[in-house]
Design an enzyme around this catalytic site. Structure first.
Site, mmCIF file in Angstrom:
data_model
loop_
_atom_site.group_PDB
_atom_site.id
_atom_site.type_symbol
_atom_site.label_atom_id
_atom_site.label_comp_id
_atom_site.label_asym_id
_atom_site.label_seq_id
_atom_site.Cartn_x
_atom_site.Cartn_y
_atom_site.Cartn_z
ATOM 1 N N HIS A 20 93.881 44.718 40.779
ATOM 2 C CA HIS A 20 95.162 45.306 41.212
ATOM 3 C C HIS A 20 95.144 45.564 42.730
ATOM 4 C CE1 HIS A 20 95.393 47.197 36.955
ATOM 5 N NE2 HIS A 20 96.362 46.300 37.020
ATOM 6 N N LYS A 44 101.634 51.866 25.394
ATOM 7 C CA LYS A 44 100.234 51.956 24.959
ATOM 8 C C LYS A 44 99.874 53.434 25.009
ATOM 9 C CE LYS A 44 99.795 47.828 27.723
ATOM 10 N NZ LYS A 44 99.442 47.374 29.065
ATOM 11 N N ARG A 98 96.303 36.041 36.109
ATOM 12 C CA ARG A 98 94.884 35.672 35.940
ATOM 13 C C ARG A 98 94.810 34.381 35.129
ATOM 14 N NH1 ARG A 98 93.735 41.388 33.453
ATOM 15 N NH2 ARG A 98 95.527 40.530 32.414
ATOM 16 N N SER A 136 92.389 46.242 32.916
ATOM 17 C CA SER A 136 92.164 47.666 32.663
ATOM 18 C C SER A 136 91.667 47.864 31.228
ATOM 19 C CB SER A 136 93.458 48.462 32.846
ATOM 20 O OG SER A 136 93.924 48.334 34.160
HETATM 21 O O1 PNS Z 1 100.207 46.474 33.737
HETATM 22 P P1 PNS Z 1 101.078 46.051 32.604
HETATM 23 O O2 PNS Z 1 100.844 46.947 31.406
HETATM 24 O O3 PNS Z 1 100.957 44.603 32.269
HETATM 25 O O4 PNS Z 1 102.597 46.301 33.103
HETATM 26 C C1 PNS Z 1 103.679 46.077 32.238
HETATM 27 C C2 PNS Z 1 104.984 46.626 32.863
HETATM 28 C C3 PNS Z 1 104.864 48.103 33.118
HETATM 29 C C4 PNS Z 1 105.268 45.890 34.129
HETATM 30 C C5 PNS Z 1 106.112 46.320 31.813
HETATM 31 O O5 PNS Z 1 105.758 46.856 30.571
HETATM 32 C C6 PNS Z 1 107.462 46.863 32.251
HETATM 33 O O6 PNS Z 1 108.125 46.288 33.076
HETATM 34 N N1 PNS Z 1 107.855 48.020 31.690
HETATM 35 C C7 PNS Z 1 109.124 48.673 31.999
HETATM 36 C C8 PNS Z 1 110.111 48.542 30.841
HETATM 37 C C9 PNS Z 1 110.856 47.230 30.892
HETATM 38 O O7 PNS Z 1 111.550 46.901 31.817
HETATM 39 N N2 PNS Z 1 110.682 46.440 29.796
HETATM 40 C C10 PNS Z 1 111.312 45.153 29.660
HETATM 41 C C11 PNS Z 1 110.419 44.063 30.227
HETATM 42 S S1 PNS Z 1 111.097 42.475 29.961
#
Ligand code: PNS
Length: 174
Positions: A20, A44, A98, A136
Protein backbone atom coordinates in the site's frame (compact mmCIF):
# COMPACT_ATOMS: atom_id res chain seq x y z
CA UNK A 1 -3.88 26.80 -15.47
CA UNK A 2 -4.93 23.14 -15.63
CA UNK A 3 -7.27 21.87 -12.90
CA UNK A 4 -5.28 20.10 -10.20
CA UNK A 5 -5.52 16.33 -10.45
CA UNK A 6 -7.06 14.90 -7.29
CA UNK A 7 -6.75 11.13 -6.84
CA UNK A 8 -8.53 8.90 -4.36
CA UNK A 9 -6.81 5.74 -3.18
CA UNK A 10 -9.44 3.72 -1.30
CA UNK A 11 -9.04 0.59 0.77
CA UNK A 12 -9.57 -1.17 4.06
CA UNK A 13 -5.93 -0.74 5.16
CA UNK A 14 -6.36 -3.34 7.92
CA UNK A 15 -3.46 -2.74 8.36
CA UNK A 16 -1.45 -0.81 5.75
CA UNK A 17 1.26 -3.00 4.15
CA UNK A 18 4.48 -2.11 2.34
CA UNK A 19 2.55 -2.71 -0.90
CA UNK A 20 0.00 0.00 0.00
CA UNK A 21 2.74 2.45 0.97
CA UNK A 22 4.47 1.86 -2.34
CA UNK A 23 1.23 2.64 -4.22
CA UNK A 24 0.72 5.81 -2.14
CA UNK A 25 4.23 7.05 -2.93
CA UNK A 26 3.84 6.35 -6.64
CA UNK A 27 0.31 7.80 -6.87
CA UNK A 28 1.51 10.94 -5.08
CA UNK A 29 3.96 11.49 -7.96
CA UNK A 30 1.11 11.44 -10.48
CA UNK A 31 -1.55 13.41 -8.58
CA UNK A 32 -1.47 17.00 -7.37
CA UNK A 33 -3.39 15.87 -4.31
CA UNK A 34 -4.02 12.33 -3.13
CA UNK A 35 -6.75 11.35 -0.69
CA UNK A 36 -6.20 7.98 0.97
CA UNK A 37 -9.76 6.90 1.76
CA UNK A 38 -9.99 4.39 4.57
CA UNK A 39 -13.31 2.52 4.32
CA UNK A 40 -15.35 2.53 7.53
CA UNK A 41 -17.51 -0.36 6.33
CA UNK A 42 -15.24 -3.01 4.94
CA UNK A 43 -17.74 -5.86 4.89
CA UNK A 44 -15.09 -7.73 6.84
CA UNK A 45 -14.42 -7.90 10.57
CA UNK A 46 -11.44 -5.55 10.83
CA UNK A 47 -8.61 -6.18 13.25
CA UNK A 48 -8.12 -2.43 13.76
CA UNK A 49 -10.82 0.19 14.36
CA UNK A 50 -11.37 2.89 11.76
CA UNK A 51 -9.57 5.43 13.98
CA UNK A 52 -6.59 3.08 14.34
CA UNK A 53 -6.44 2.31 10.62
CA UNK A 54 -6.45 6.02 9.75
CA UNK A 55 -3.82 6.79 12.38
CA UNK A 56 -1.52 3.96 11.27
CA UNK A 57 -1.74 5.08 7.61
CA UNK A 58 -0.87 8.64 8.70
CA UNK A 59 2.12 7.34 10.69
CA UNK A 60 3.40 5.47 7.63
CA UNK A 61 3.14 8.50 5.37
CA UNK A 62 4.95 10.73 7.86
CA UNK A 63 7.65 8.11 8.44
CA UNK A 64 8.30 7.80 4.73
CA UNK A 65 9.13 11.44 4.32
CA UNK A 66 10.08 12.55 0.80
CA UNK A 67 7.62 15.38 1.43
CA UNK A 68 4.65 13.33 0.22
CA UNK A 69 2.71 14.26 3.37
CA UNK A 70 2.22 17.73 1.87
CA UNK A 71 0.13 16.21 -0.94
CA UNK A 72 -1.47 13.25 0.79
CA UNK A 73 -4.46 13.39 3.09
CA UNK A 74 -5.81 10.39 4.99
CA UNK A 75 -9.55 10.36 5.64
CA UNK A 76 -12.15 7.83 6.72
CA UNK A 77 -15.17 7.39 4.47
CA UNK A 78 -18.45 5.58 4.62
CA UNK A 79 -20.96 4.71 1.93
CA UNK A 80 -20.41 4.50 -1.78
CA UNK A 81 -16.89 5.10 -3.03
CA UNK A 82 -18.08 7.05 -6.06
CA UNK A 83 -20.15 9.42 -3.93
CA UNK A 84 -17.12 10.01 -1.77
CA UNK A 85 -14.91 10.55 -4.84
CA UNK A 86 -17.27 13.36 -5.92
CA UNK A 87 -17.25 14.80 -2.43
CA UNK A 88 -13.45 15.14 -2.40
CA UNK A 89 -13.29 16.27 -6.03
CA UNK A 90 -11.36 13.20 -7.21
CA UNK A 91 -10.99 12.71 -10.95
CA UNK A 92 -9.30 9.34 -10.61
CA UNK A 93 -9.57 6.33 -8.32
CA UNK A 94 -6.20 4.66 -7.77
CA UNK A 95 -5.94 0.94 -7.11
CA UNK A 96 -2.92 -1.31 -6.81
CA UNK A 97 -2.94 -4.50 -8.89
CA UNK A 98 -1.03 -7.58 -7.88
CA UNK A 99 -1.34 -11.05 -9.36
CA UNK A 100 -4.01 -12.11 -11.87
CA UNK A 101 -6.16 -13.22 -8.93
CA UNK A 102 -6.87 -9.55 -8.16
CA UNK A 103 -8.11 -8.97 -11.65
CA UNK A 104 -11.61 -10.39 -11.43
CA UNK A 105 -12.51 -8.45 -8.28
CA UNK A 106 -10.97 -5.23 -9.57
CA UNK A 107 -12.59 -5.69 -12.97
CA UNK A 108 -16.06 -6.03 -11.42
CA UNK A 109 -15.55 -3.14 -9.04
CA UNK A 110 -14.19 -0.85 -11.76
CA UNK A 111 -17.05 -1.73 -14.10
CA UNK A 112 -19.65 -1.05 -11.44
CA UNK A 113 -17.98 2.20 -10.39
CA UNK A 114 -17.77 3.37 -14.02
CA UNK A 115 -21.51 2.83 -14.36
CA UNK A 116 -22.13 4.77 -11.17
CA UNK A 117 -19.98 7.71 -12.29
CA UNK A 118 -18.50 7.56 -15.80
CA UNK A 119 -16.58 10.82 -15.33
CA UNK A 120 -14.25 9.31 -12.76
CA UNK A 121 -11.62 6.91 -14.12
CA UNK A 122 -10.02 4.08 -12.19
CA UNK A 123 -6.30 3.75 -12.79
CA UNK A 124 -4.18 0.80 -11.73
CA UNK A 125 -0.61 0.81 -10.53
CA UNK A 126 1.02 -2.59 -10.90
CA UNK A 127 2.47 -3.72 -7.59
CA UNK A 128 6.25 -3.66 -7.60
CA UNK A 129 7.81 -7.08 -7.90
CA UNK A 130 8.73 -7.38 -4.22
CA UNK A 131 5.20 -6.48 -3.13
CA UNK A 132 3.35 -8.83 -5.48
CA UNK A 133 2.29 -11.30 -2.84
CA UNK A 134 1.56 -9.02 0.09
CA UNK A 135 -2.00 -8.65 1.29
CA UNK A 136 -3.34 -7.42 4.63
CA UNK A 137 -5.32 -10.65 4.95
CA UNK A 138 -2.27 -12.90 4.58
CA UNK A 139 -0.11 -10.66 6.76
CA UNK A 140 -2.68 -10.99 9.56
CA UNK A 141 -2.82 -14.75 9.08
CA UNK A 142 0.97 -15.03 9.24
CA UNK A 143 1.00 -12.88 12.40
CA UNK A 144 -1.79 -14.84 14.11
CA UNK A 145 0.04 -18.10 13.40
CA UNK A 146 3.26 -16.77 14.92
CA UNK A 147 5.16 -15.98 11.71
CA UNK A 148 7.39 -12.97 11.12
CA UNK A 149 5.42 -10.17 9.44
CA UNK A 150 8.36 -7.75 9.17
CA UNK A 151 9.14 -8.47 5.51
CA UNK A 152 5.66 -7.28 4.56
CA UNK A 153 4.89 -4.30 6.80
CA UNK A 154 6.96 -1.56 8.43
CA UNK A 155 8.40 -2.13 11.90
CA UNK A 156 5.74 0.24 13.29
CA UNK A 157 2.88 -1.72 11.73
CA UNK A 158 4.49 -5.00 12.84
CA UNK A 159 4.46 -3.69 16.44
CA UNK A 160 0.79 -2.70 16.18
CA UNK A 161 -0.03 -6.14 14.78
CA UNK A 162 1.87 -8.12 17.39
CA UNK A 163 0.25 -6.04 20.16
CA UNK A 164 -3.27 -6.47 18.74
CA UNK A 165 -2.84 -10.22 18.24
CA UNK A 166 -1.63 -10.59 21.85
CA UNK A 167 -4.59 -8.51 23.11
CA UNK A 168 -7.04 -10.66 21.19
CA UNK A 169 -5.46 -13.86 22.45
CA UNK A 170 -5.53 -12.55 26.05
CA UNK A 171 -9.20 -11.58 25.67
CA UNK A 172 -9.98 -15.10 24.49
CA UNK A 173 -7.98 -16.55 27.38
CA UNK A 174 -5.57 -18.35 25.05
O1 PNS B 1 -8.64 -2.79 0.42
P1 PNS B 1 -9.92 -3.37 -0.11
O2 PNS B 1 -10.64 -4.11 0.99
O3 PNS B 1 -9.73 -4.19 -1.34
O4 PNS B 1 -10.83 -2.10 -0.51
C1 PNS B 1 -12.15 -2.28 -0.98
C2 PNS B 1 -12.88 -0.93 -1.05
C3 PNS B 1 -12.94 -0.28 0.30
C4 PNS B 1 -12.19 -0.04 -2.03
C5 PNS B 1 -14.32 -1.26 -1.58
O5 PNS B 1 -14.91 -2.23 -0.76
C6 PNS B 1 -15.21 -0.03 -1.65
O6 PNS B 1 -15.10 0.76 -2.55
N1 PNS B 1 -16.09 0.14 -0.64
C7 PNS B 1 -17.01 1.27 -0.56
C8 PNS B 1 -18.44 0.84 -0.85
C9 PNS B 1 -18.72 0.81 -2.34
O7 PNS B 1 -18.63 1.78 -3.04
N2 PNS B 1 -19.09 -0.41 -2.82
C10 PNS B 1 -19.40 -0.63 -4.21
C11 PNS B 1 -18.14 -1.03 -4.97
S1 PNS B 1 -18.51 -1.43 -6.63
Amino acid sequence: MATPLVGLYPGSFDPITNGHTDVIKRAAKICDRLVVGVAINTGKDPMFTIEERVEIVKEEILAHGHGIEAKVEVLAFRGLLMHYAREVGARIIVRGLRAVTDFDYEFQMTGMNARLDPDIETVFLMASEKHQFISSRLVKEVGILGGDVRPFVSSRVAEHLVKRIAEREAARGE
